[in-house]
Enzyme design. Structure first.
Site, PDB file in Angstrom:
ATOM      1  N   HIS A  68      47.837  42.315  46.022  1.00  0.00           N
ATOM      2  CA  HIS A  68      46.907  42.021  44.504  1.00  0.00           C
ATOM      3  C   HIS A  68      47.383  40.615  44.325  1.00  0.00           C
ATOM      4  O   HIS A  68      47.998  40.351  43.131  1.00  0.00           O
ATOM      5  CB  HIS A  68      47.429  42.959  43.588  1.00  0.00           C
ATOM      6  CG  HIS A  68      46.734  43.140  42.539  1.00  0.00           C
ATOM      7  ND1 HIS A  68      46.285  41.999  41.721  1.00  0.00           N
ATOM      8  CD2 HIS A  68      46.077  44.087  41.760  1.00  0.00           C
ATOM      9  CE1 HIS A  68      45.772  42.509  40.624  1.00  0.00           C
ATOM     10  NE2 HIS A  68      45.548  43.622  40.758  1.00  0.00           N
ATOM     11  N   GLU A  78      42.204  39.844  45.988  1.00  0.00           N
ATOM     12  CA  GLU A  78      43.119  40.945  46.669  1.00  0.00           C
ATOM     13  C   GLU A  78      42.606  41.456  48.162  1.00  0.00           C
ATOM     14  O   GLU A  78      41.315  41.329  48.242  1.00  0.00           O
ATOM     15  CB  GLU A  78      43.030  42.217  45.682  1.00  0.00           C
ATOM     16  CG  GLU A  78      43.371  41.750  44.428  1.00  0.00           C
ATOM     17  CD  GLU A  78      42.962  42.468  43.378  1.00  0.00           C
ATOM     18  OE1 GLU A  78      42.848  43.732  43.338  1.00  0.00           O
ATOM     19  OE2 GLU A  78      42.456  42.013  42.385  1.00  0.00           O
TER      20      GLU A  78
HETATM   21  O1  LIG Z   1      46.610  46.316  35.269  1.00  0.00           O
HETATM   22  P1  LIG Z   1      46.941  46.538  36.739  1.00  0.00           P
HETATM   23  O2  LIG Z   1      47.219  47.973  37.105  1.00  0.00           O
HETATM   24  O3  LIG Z   1      47.486  45.583  37.351  1.00  0.00           O
HETATM   25  O4  LIG Z   1      45.496  46.174  37.358  1.00  0.00           O
HETATM   26  C1  LIG Z   1      44.826  44.918  36.918  1.00  0.00           C
HETATM   27  C2  LIG Z   1      43.294  44.842  37.718  1.00  0.00           C
HETATM   28  O5  LIG Z   1      43.575  45.266  39.198  1.00  0.00           O
HETATM   29  C3  LIG Z   1      42.654  45.186  40.123  1.00  0.00           C
HETATM   30  O6  LIG Z   1      42.109  43.950  40.315  1.00  0.00           O
HETATM   31  C4  LIG Z   1      41.351  46.101  39.660  1.00  0.00           C
HETATM   32  O7  LIG Z   1      40.216  45.989  40.206  1.00  0.00           O
HETATM   33  C5  LIG Z   1      41.137  45.975  38.229  1.00  0.00           C
HETATM   34  O8  LIG Z   1      40.419  47.080  37.764  1.00  0.00           O
HETATM   35  C6  LIG Z   1      42.533  46.007  37.423  1.00  0.00           C
HETATM   36  O9  LIG Z   1      42.167  45.906  35.986  1.00  0.00           O
END
Ligand SMILES: O=P(O)(O)OC[C@H]1O[C@H](O)[C@H](O)[C@@H](O)[C@@H]1O
Length: 297
Positions: free
Chosen positions: A165, A268
């Protein structure tokens, strides 16, 4: 203290520190500087000498081990996104586990290779009933290479989704993302949106939360502000995700300043949704990604 920690002291250019209770490994070798934390096995910083920082970490990030550090390269595993059971954490549980440092080596080339591992435990088996061991190998050189190996130690076939990520340190507005053409786009900001062919490169206008399935080729981020192009090359990965919350959605994130959505974009790499991976008993699966920066004239 285990043997690895006494070995660490002997390795030039590698230092171990504690910051707010989590372990931080600092690397400064012939090619680059980098920072890694054993909390979530996340790379928090990578900058080849004389070049701009690749990764973004939030000024509001929490470093006490209570949640994943917001920024760097969190590892999402064994699921990406929301769990089927909403009481379970989004993006799996290993990004919030403390990993063990397994090996630290200086290679003949002068690059540094660090491996971290985590295993199933009573705690993980209670929320995901499969025995596993996971190894992340990080190679710090002129490029940054991450290799995540899933070992299925159970007697059943595992089904996982996974991703690196990565929070890139660059301005999202107008960023051109090339290489996703021909993939299958799902817009997560629109409820029940249907999949469509991604015909062109993407010019980013936040907010954006998009999954690109069946996307195996190299992805390029054209970062004109920093006069560089970032190349993302991946192996055994069929998905890319592009995320930036924009000015409104960012307000829902306690660990991102309201103005800080202008400082990063997540691109990601992994295997998500329909691109899930199955791993047979006693078999392994290896996901790998390499980040390189090319200077633009
Ligand atoms: O806040 P987190 O759980 O780290 O997620 C942060 C983001 O991650 C990803 O990119 C998803 O596609 C998003 O939908 C999400 O809001």
């Amino acid at each position: 203290m285990s043997q690895i920690y006494s070995q660490l002291k002997e390795i030039e250019g590698v230092a171990l520190n504690q910051e707010h209770g989590i372990e931080i490994i600092e690397i400064d070798n012939d090619f680059a500087k980098a920072v890694i934390t054993t909390h979530g096995a996340s790379v928090l910083s990578y900058a080849p000498h004389g070049q701009h920082e690749l990764l973004w970490v939030s000024g509001e990030a929490v470093f006490d081990g209570s949640k994943p550090v917001r920024g760097g390269i969190p590892v999402c595993w064994p699921w990406f996104g929301q769990a089927r059971d909403s009481s379970l954490p989004a993006h799996g549980f290993v990004r919030n586990m403390t990993w063990q440092l397994e090996t630290v080596q200086t290679l003949d080339t002068g690059e540094t290779r660090i491996s971290l591992v985590c295993h199933s435990s009573e705690e993980t088996l209670a929320i995901w009933p499969h025995k596993f061991s996971l190894m992340l190998t990080i190679e710090i050189g002129p490029t940054l290479i991450l290799t995540l190996t899933t070992h299925n130690l159970s007697d059943q076939t595992l089904s996982i989704t996974e991703a690196f990520h990565t929070y890139f340190n660059l301005a999202p507005e107008g960023l051109e993302i090339r290489g996703i053409e021909g993939s299958t786009h799902l817009n997560k900001l629109v409820e029940d949106s249907s999949a469509e062919l991604q015909a062109r490169p993407l010019v980013l206008t936040p907010p954006r939360d998009s999954v690109f399935l069946n996307q195996t080729g190299n992805v390029f981020l054209v970062d004109n502000d920093n006069k560089r192009q970032i190349k993302i090359a991946k192996r055994n990965a069929s998905s890319s995700v592009v995320w930036n919350p924009g000015a409104d959605i960012v307000k829902g994130f306690a660990d991102i300043h309201n103005d800080a959505w202008t400082q990063f974009v997540c691109v990601e790499s992994g295997n998500v949704l329909d691109n899930f991976i199955t791993v047979l008993p006693n078999e392994q699966h290896v996901l790998s990604v390499q980040y390189s920066m090319l200077e633009l004239a």
